[in-house]
Scaffold this active site. Structure first.
Site, PDB file in Angstrom:
ATOM      1  N   TYR A 149     -22.872  43.308 -38.408  1.00  0.00           N
ATOM      2  CA  TYR A 149     -24.118  43.726 -39.002  1.00  0.00           C
ATOM      3  C   TYR A 149     -24.083  43.419 -40.530  1.00  0.00           C
ATOM      4  CZ  TYR A 149     -24.848  46.015 -34.359  1.00  0.00           C
ATOM      5  OH  TYR A 149     -24.582  46.429 -33.048  1.00  0.00           O
ATOM      6  N   HIS A 194     -33.713  41.626 -35.331  1.00  0.00           N
ATOM      7  CA  HIS A 194     -32.251  42.275 -34.895  1.00  0.00           C
ATOM      8  C   HIS A 194     -31.382  41.493 -35.792  1.00  0.00           C
ATOM      9  CE1 HIS A 194     -33.664  44.369 -31.451  1.00  0.00           C
ATOM     10  NE2 HIS A 194     -34.383  43.420 -31.242  1.00  0.00           N
ATOM     11  N   ASN A 247     -37.019  47.064 -35.906  1.00  0.00           N
ATOM     12  CA  ASN A 247     -35.737  47.043 -35.419  1.00  0.00           C
ATOM     13  C   ASN A 247     -35.038  48.390 -34.794  1.00  0.00           C
ATOM     14  OD1 ASN A 247     -33.124  46.663 -34.515  1.00  0.00           O
ATOM     15  ND2 ASN A 247     -32.118  45.965 -36.668  1.00  0.00           N
ATOM     16  N   ALA A 297     -30.505  50.261 -30.263  1.00  0.00           N
ATOM     17  CA  ALA A 297     -30.404  50.068 -28.901  1.00  0.00           C
ATOM     18  C   ALA A 297     -32.001  50.512 -28.100  1.00  0.00           C
ATOM     19  CB  ALA A 297     -29.279  51.108 -28.497  1.00  0.00           C
ATOM     20  N   GLU A 322     -40.396  41.879 -34.404  1.00  0.00           N
ATOM     21  CA  GLU A 322     -39.091  42.164 -33.939  1.00  0.00           C
ATOM     22  C   GLU A 322     -38.020  41.649 -34.859  1.00  0.00           C
ATOM     23  OE1 GLU A 322     -38.550  41.951 -29.779  1.00  0.00           O
ATOM     24  OE2 GLU A 322     -36.355  42.890 -29.615  1.00  0.00           O
ATOM     25  N   SER A 374     -28.144  41.107 -35.520  1.00  0.00           N
ATOM     26  CA  SER A 374     -27.251  40.349 -34.795  1.00  0.00           C
ATOM     27  C   SER A 374     -28.053  39.523 -33.952  1.00  0.00           C
ATOM     28  CB  SER A 374     -26.376  41.034 -34.187  1.00  0.00           C
ATOM     29  OG  SER A 374     -26.757  41.932 -33.098  1.00  0.00           O
ATOM     30  N   ASP A 424     -45.162  51.439 -25.457  1.00  0.00           N
ATOM     31  CA  ASP A 424     -46.410  51.970 -25.158  1.00  0.00           C
ATOM     32  C   ASP A 424     -46.942  52.674 -26.309  1.00  0.00           C
ATOM     33  OD1 ASP A 424     -46.040  51.689 -22.321  1.00  0.00           O
ATOM     34  OD2 ASP A 424     -45.748  53.650 -21.901  1.00  0.00           O
ATOM     35  N   HIS A 456     -33.553  48.028 -25.961  1.00  0.00           N
ATOM     36  CA  HIS A 456     -33.357  47.520 -24.679  1.00  0.00           C
ATOM     37  C   HIS A 456     -33.643  48.739 -23.504  1.00  0.00           C
ATOM     38  CE1 HIS A 456     -31.186  44.799 -27.071  1.00  0.00           C
ATOM     39  NE2 HIS A 456     -30.357  45.784 -27.477  1.00  0.00           N
ATOM     40  N   PRO A 472     -31.925  53.914 -33.672  1.00  0.00           N
ATOM     41  CA  PRO A 472     -30.481  54.562 -33.761  1.00  0.00           C
ATOM     42  C   PRO A 472     -29.427  53.908 -34.334  1.00  0.00           C
ATOM     43  CG  PRO A 472     -31.262  54.011 -31.466  1.00  0.00           C
ATOM     44  CD  PRO A 472     -32.316  53.711 -32.456  1.00  0.00           C
ATOM     45  N   ASN A 473     -28.458  54.610 -35.088  1.00  0.00           N
ATOM     46  CA  ASN A 473     -27.287  54.003 -35.701  1.00  0.00           C
ATOM     47  C   ASN A 473     -27.499  52.966 -36.791  1.00  0.00           C
ATOM     48  OD1 ASN A 473     -25.362  55.476 -33.930  1.00  0.00           O
ATOM     49  ND2 ASN A 473     -26.158  54.207 -32.265  1.00  0.00           N
ATOM     50  N   ARG A 498     -24.577  38.056 -27.325  1.00  0.00           N
ATOM     51  CA  ARG A 498     -23.812  39.408 -27.101  1.00  0.00           C
ATOM     52  C   ARG A 498     -23.813  39.819 -25.533  1.00  0.00           C
ATOM     53  NH1 ARG A 498     -24.993  43.527 -31.776  1.00  0.00           N
ATOM     54  NH2 ARG A 498     -23.171  44.525 -30.991  1.00  0.00           N
ATOM     55  N   ARG A 538     -19.574  50.423 -40.920  1.00  0.00           N
ATOM     56  CA  ARG A 538     -18.599  49.759 -39.944  1.00  0.00           C
ATOM     57  C   ARG A 538     -19.050  48.586 -39.505  1.00  0.00           C
ATOM     58  NH1 ARG A 538     -18.909  53.259 -35.350  1.00  0.00           N
ATOM     59  NH2 ARG A 538     -17.715  51.842 -34.595  1.00  0.00           N
TER      60      ARG A 538
HETATM   61  O1  CA2 Z   1     -28.700  43.591 -33.875  1.00  0.00           O
HETATM   62  C1  CA2 Z   1     -29.337  44.451 -34.306  1.00  0.00           C
HETATM   63  O2  CA2 Z   1     -30.085  44.561 -35.110  1.00  0.00           O
HETATM   64  C2  CA2 Z   1     -29.322  45.535 -33.212  1.00  0.00           C
HETATM   65  O3  CA2 Z   1     -30.673  46.187 -32.910  1.00  0.00           O
HETATM   66  C3  CA2 Z   1     -28.559  46.428 -33.565  1.00  0.00           C
HETATM   67  C4  CA2 Z   1     -28.275  47.591 -32.820  1.00  0.00           C
HETATM   68  C5  CA2 Z   1     -28.030  47.211 -31.298  1.00  0.00           C
HETATM   69  O4  CA2 Z   1     -27.734  48.134 -30.175  1.00  0.00           O
HETATM   70  C6  CA2 Z   1     -28.924  46.270 -30.780  1.00  0.00           C
HETATM   71  O5  CA2 Z   1     -28.576  45.702 -29.442  1.00  0.00           O
HETATM   72  C7  CA2 Z   1     -29.006  45.021 -31.713  1.00  0.00           C
HETATM   73  C8  CA2 Z   1     -27.333  48.682 -32.858  1.00  0.00           C
HETATM   74  C9  CA2 Z   1     -27.323  49.222 -34.446  1.00  0.00           C
HETATM   75  C10 CA2 Z   1     -25.826  49.915 -34.715  1.00  0.00           C
HETATM   76  O6  CA2 Z   1     -25.659  49.627 -35.937  1.00  0.00           O
HETATM   77  C11 CA2 Z   1     -24.266  49.737 -36.548  1.00  0.00           C
HETATM   78  C12 CA2 Z   1     -24.052  49.914 -37.759  1.00  0.00           C
HETATM   79  C13 CA2 Z   1     -22.792  50.002 -38.269  1.00  0.00           C
HETATM   80  C14 CA2 Z   1     -21.764  50.297 -37.531  1.00  0.00           C
HETATM   81  C15 CA2 Z   1     -21.826  50.736 -36.213  1.00  0.00           C
HETATM   82  C16 CA2 Z   1     -23.282  50.475 -35.799  1.00  0.00           C
END
Ligand code: CA2
Length: 149
Positions: free
Chosen positions: A23, A100, A74, A77, A98, A102, A87, A80, A10-11, A107, A18
């Site tokens: 990121y 990420h 990746n 969210a 895996e 960041s 599964d 977590h 997601p996202n 964090r 942003r």
């Molecule tokens: O660091 C990563 O790759 C994460 O998987 C990114 C997830 C975050 O929930 C994980 O804890 C770590 C969030 C991705 C959100 O991506 C965005 C990109 C641009 C603007 C806003 C969110």
């Protein structure tokens, strides 16, 4: 031809739009295109998905996991929270790295635990989009080594 999966949660479709300080500035389309180019040049196939819906990712792993030589995941969210994704990966005996963008350990505390890390071949955090490339390199090499032995 070996097939690897690229799973983004997601996202991650918002990459490049942003929070570039966290990121990076590359879009997901940029990242996927670069990885597919590398895959093609190395003689492997990369099948990718990005979804904001947990069940869609579970379905994808169920459908393609058994036939794949490995995956880059990746889960965003869902990393977590998602025992369902864990599964599905286990049910298909899918080997994966895996990734990420960041460094989740630098964090908020709620990002420090991953439901995937203990079943991953390896975990790459904090290297931005390079993490995906390193994961793909490793998977290609590791699968090739296995095929030879
Ligand atoms: O660091 C990563 O790759 C994460 O998987 C990114 C997830 C975050 O929930 C994980 O804890 C770590 C969030 C991705 C959100 O991506 C965005 C990109 C641009 C603007 C806003 C969110």
């Amino acid at each position: 031809m070996r097939t690897f999966l690229l799973v983004n949660g997601p996202n991650l479709n918002l990459l490049g739009q942003r929070e570039p300080e966290i990121y990076g500035s590359a879009t997901l389309a940029d990242i996927v295109a670069g990885l597919k180019e590398t895959a093609l040049s190395r003689g492997v196939t990369l099948l990718d998905i990005q979804s904001n819906h947990e069940g869609v990712l579970v379905d994808f792993v169920q459908q393609h996991g058994a036939g794949a030589s490995g995956a880059i995941i990746n889960a965003g969210a869902f990393t977590h929270t998602s025992i369902a994704l864990r599964d599905a990966i286990l049910a298909r005996s899918l080997r994966f790295v895996e990734v990420h963008l960041s460094n989740i350990h630098a964090r908020e505390a709620f990002r420090h635990h991953s439901w995937l890390s203990d079943i991953a071949c390896g975990v790459i955090v904090g290297l931005g989009a390079d993490g995906y490339r390193h994961a793909l390199d490793w998977l290609i090499q590791h699968t090739a080594e296995e095929t030879r032995s």
